[in-house]
Design a protein around this motif. Structure first.
Motif, short mmCIF file in Angstrom:
data_model
loop_
_atom_site.label_atom_id
_atom_site.label_comp_id
_atom_site.label_asym_id
_atom_site.label_seq_id
_atom_site.Cartn_x
_atom_site.Cartn_y
_atom_site.Cartn_z
N LEU A 293 -19.43 -22.61 5.99
CA LEU A 293 -18.80 -22.76 7.30
C LEU A 293 -19.42 -21.85 8.35
O LEU A 293 -19.44 -22.20 9.54
N ARG B 19 -22.49 -21.34 8.81
CA ARG B 19 -23.64 -22.08 9.36
C ARG B 19 -23.20 -23.06 10.44
O ARG B 19 -24.00 -23.48 11.27
N ASP B 20 -21.91 -23.41 10.42
CA ASP B 20 -21.34 -24.35 11.38
C ASP B 20 -20.60 -23.63 12.51
O ASP B 20 -20.00 -24.27 13.36
N ARG C 220 -12.99 -27.43 15.09
CA ARG C 220 -13.57 -28.24 14.01
C ARG C 220 -12.81 -29.56 13.82
O ARG C 220 -13.39 -30.59 13.53
#
Length: 83
Positions: free
Chosen positions: A36, A38-39, A63
């Motif tokens: 997560l 990385r997001d 998200r």
């Protein structure tokens, strides 16, 4: 009522508390957090020793399309000597 530690409360909870708040085991959360991040999931703040909880909440709201507010990452290490 069980006693809670100071690290499980407040704005920068420990990773075990973040996992609990997100209905995850600490092991599950450790693996998922890496993905997560990385997001855009806020990383553990090195100065405070925890993830800023309001930013974690904002990340998940964004998200799942429940907010349009963008979470900003810290822009670097603070230099307190300049104050």
């Amino acid at each position: 009522m069980p006693r809670t530690s100071a690290r499980s409360q407040g704005m920068f909870p420990c990773e075990a508390e973040v996992a609990r708040r997100l209905s995850q085991t600490p092991i599950e959360w450790a693996a998922k957090a890496k993905i997560l991040e990385r997001d855009g999931l806020p990383k553990v703040d090195p100065l405070m020793g925890g993830r800023p909880w309001p930013a974690v909440q904002a990340y998940f709201l964004r998200r799942y399309g429940l907010s349009t507010v963008e979470v900003m990452a810290p822009d670097g290490v603070e230099n307190l000597d300049v104050l």
